[in-house]
Design an enzyme around this catalytic site. Structure first.
Site, mmCIF file in Angstrom:
data_model
loop_
_atom_site.group_PDB
_atom_site.id
_atom_site.type_symbol
_atom_site.label_atom_id
_atom_site.label_comp_id
_atom_site.label_asym_id
_atom_site.label_seq_id
_atom_site.Cartn_x
_atom_site.Cartn_y
_atom_site.Cartn_z
ATOM 1 N N GLY A 75 26.517 15.573 65.572
ATOM 2 C CA GLY A 75 25.923 16.741 66.529
ATOM 3 C C GLY A 75 24.751 16.346 67.402
ATOM 4 N N THR A 76 23.984 15.226 66.936
ATOM 5 C CA THR A 76 22.964 14.839 67.609
ATOM 6 C C THR A 76 23.195 14.028 68.751
ATOM 7 O OG1 THR A 76 21.383 14.859 65.633
ATOM 8 C CG2 THR A 76 20.926 13.386 67.436
ATOM 9 N N GLN A 183 24.794 25.619 64.253
ATOM 10 C CA GLN A 183 24.272 26.396 63.006
ATOM 11 C C GLN A 183 25.474 27.655 62.981
ATOM 12 O OE1 GLN A 183 22.897 26.281 60.070
ATOM 13 N NE2 GLN A 183 21.859 24.420 60.619
ATOM 14 N N SER A 200 28.721 20.261 65.175
ATOM 15 C CA SER A 200 28.480 19.344 64.014
ATOM 16 C C SER A 200 29.593 19.700 62.787
ATOM 17 C CB SER A 200 27.240 19.048 63.450
ATOM 18 O OG SER A 200 27.265 17.620 62.785
ATOM 19 N N HIS A 202 30.030 18.492 59.933
ATOM 20 C CA HIS A 202 29.484 18.729 58.603
ATOM 21 C C HIS A 202 28.821 20.207 58.086
ATOM 22 C CE1 HIS A 202 25.197 18.069 58.811
ATOM 23 N NE2 HIS A 202 25.528 17.331 60.040
ATOM 24 N N CYS A 326 13.761 19.631 59.994
ATOM 25 C CA CYS A 326 14.074 18.690 60.746
ATOM 26 C C CYS A 326 12.682 17.537 60.701
ATOM 27 C CB CYS A 326 13.999 18.789 62.244
ATOM 28 S SG CYS A 326 15.516 19.922 62.577
#
Length: 384
Positions: A75-76, A183, A200, A202, A326
């Protein structure tokens, strides 16, 4: 075969336990999708069919075209490619970037890179619940704004952001909007009107190492990286076909699960929101009480170091996170909680995965007051 959720695991906002659909799809794709999908021989064509099928399945859940979807390594990476590619493509329009103060660190780090290279960044603040004011977001847009970024929901406190209103303001100003939906993807539909979306796998029970980058048609975007032929020249490197297949299977199944699971998890979170301040003195529940994700709540316990509380809860079998999700490995306070103007000390984030047993919530609510009391006593602090 269904795999039960680990007892006491309350950190789904960091990563959701693997969905059974992802497990089976991954094993099948490891057998049938290992060849290079860019080649022309039979096994390669089989891998290409699997990859294209995964892309179409993701697109179907997100309500977009399959050729708008690319698979990334995380995702990053999706955020970095989405932001830097849009900024590069729109340099003639200007070098001004708008972000909210509570974006994920991946967005803020990309903004720092843009600023270091001569760009300008406007950061829009939030209210005490962590929510952006749509009027303030719209007012930050300028004729030279190249891109605006607004998350769909906050990763630390669960507050939903006014994406529909921000998208309308961006459309009126001719500015593309990037939405970080890490999210919420799979849990809830993202309002339409955005130009770029990231997610993302996961987070919805897919495998780690798979991100999603969606770039809508007619959105200007140029790769910020050296040229590569893969993924429509958007994402370099050999495609992870089994990972993509498993991610798509998980998203499809997870979204179906959430039709019944989201209300059930929301009711469990309501119990936590209601009971923790009753059971534990000097506690502040943060985030919006109603405009929020269904599975997540963050609260702050005065006079208790968050790290000590997390360690003690882990010892008792509860996996929770600091609200500073984070920056949990640093000594810096959460930028999200700071932007909200709330307590940045003693934070606990509870985020429930699919299948959470209500008995685990009972155990948690029984253990938390004693744990907080013991830590305060050891620190020589008496609750008010």
């Amino acid at each position: 075969m269904a795999h039960p959720v680990p007892s006491g695991y309350f950190d789904a906002a960091s990563t959701e336990p693997a969905h059974p659909a992802a497990r089976q799809a991954l094993l099948d794709a490891l057998d049938g999708g290992w060849a290079d999908p860019a080649r022309l021989y039979g096994r390669a064509r089989q891998a290409r069919v699997l990859l294209d099928g995964a892309r179409e399945r993701i697109a179907g859940v997100l309500g977009v075209r399959a050729d708008e979807v690319s698979f990334t390594a995380s995702g990053t990476q999706a955020v970095h490619l989405g932001m830097l590619g849009a900024l590069k493509a729109r340099r003639r329009a200007g070098r001004h970037l708008v972000v909210s103060a509570v974006e994920h660190s991946s967005v803020l780090h990309a903004a720092e890179t843009h600023e270091a290279e001569g760009g300008e960044v406007t950061t829009v603040g939030v209210d005490g619940h962590g929510r952006v004011d749509p009027a303030a977001f719209a007012a930050a847009l300028r004729p030279d704004t190249a891109l605006a970024c607004l998350q769909s929901a906050n990763h630390e406190v669960g507050t939903l952001q006014p994406v529909a209103e921000a998208a309308e303001a961006c459309r009126a100003a001719g500015v593309p909007l990037l939405v970080d939906a890490a999210q919420s993807a799979g849990r809830a539909d993202v309002p339409t009107g955005w130009s770029i979306l990231t997610a993302s796998a996961h987070k919805w029970g897919g495998p780690p190492g798979i991100g999603i980058l969606v770039i809508r048609k007619n959105t200007r975007w140029r790769s910020p990286l050296p040229a590569d032929e893969r993924e429509r020249r958007r994402v370099p490197g050999f495609e992870n076909v089994p990972g993509a297949v498993a991610a798509a299977a998980a998203l499809d199944a997870y979204r179906a699960d959430m039709r019944s699971e989201a209300p059930r998890l929301s009711a469990l979170i309501d119990r936590v929101r209601d009971q923790v301040p009753r059971l534990v003195p000097d506690v502040e529940v943060v985030g919006h009480p109603t405009q929020r994700l269904p599975h997540l709540v963050t609260f702050s316990c005065l006079y208790v170091p968050g790290e000590a509380l997390l360690t003690e809860l882990d010892r008792q079998g509860f996996a929770v996170s600091s609200g500073s999700s984070c920056t949990a490995d640093t000594l810096r306070p959460s930028h999200v909680l700071e932007a909200m103007g709330v307590l940045t000390h003693g934070n606990v984030r509870v985020s429930l995965p699919r299948g959470t047993d209500p008995a685990d919530i009972d155990r948690f609510l029984a253990a938390l007051p004693q744990t907080v009391h013991r830590l305060r006593r050891d620190a020589g602090v008496s609750a008010q």
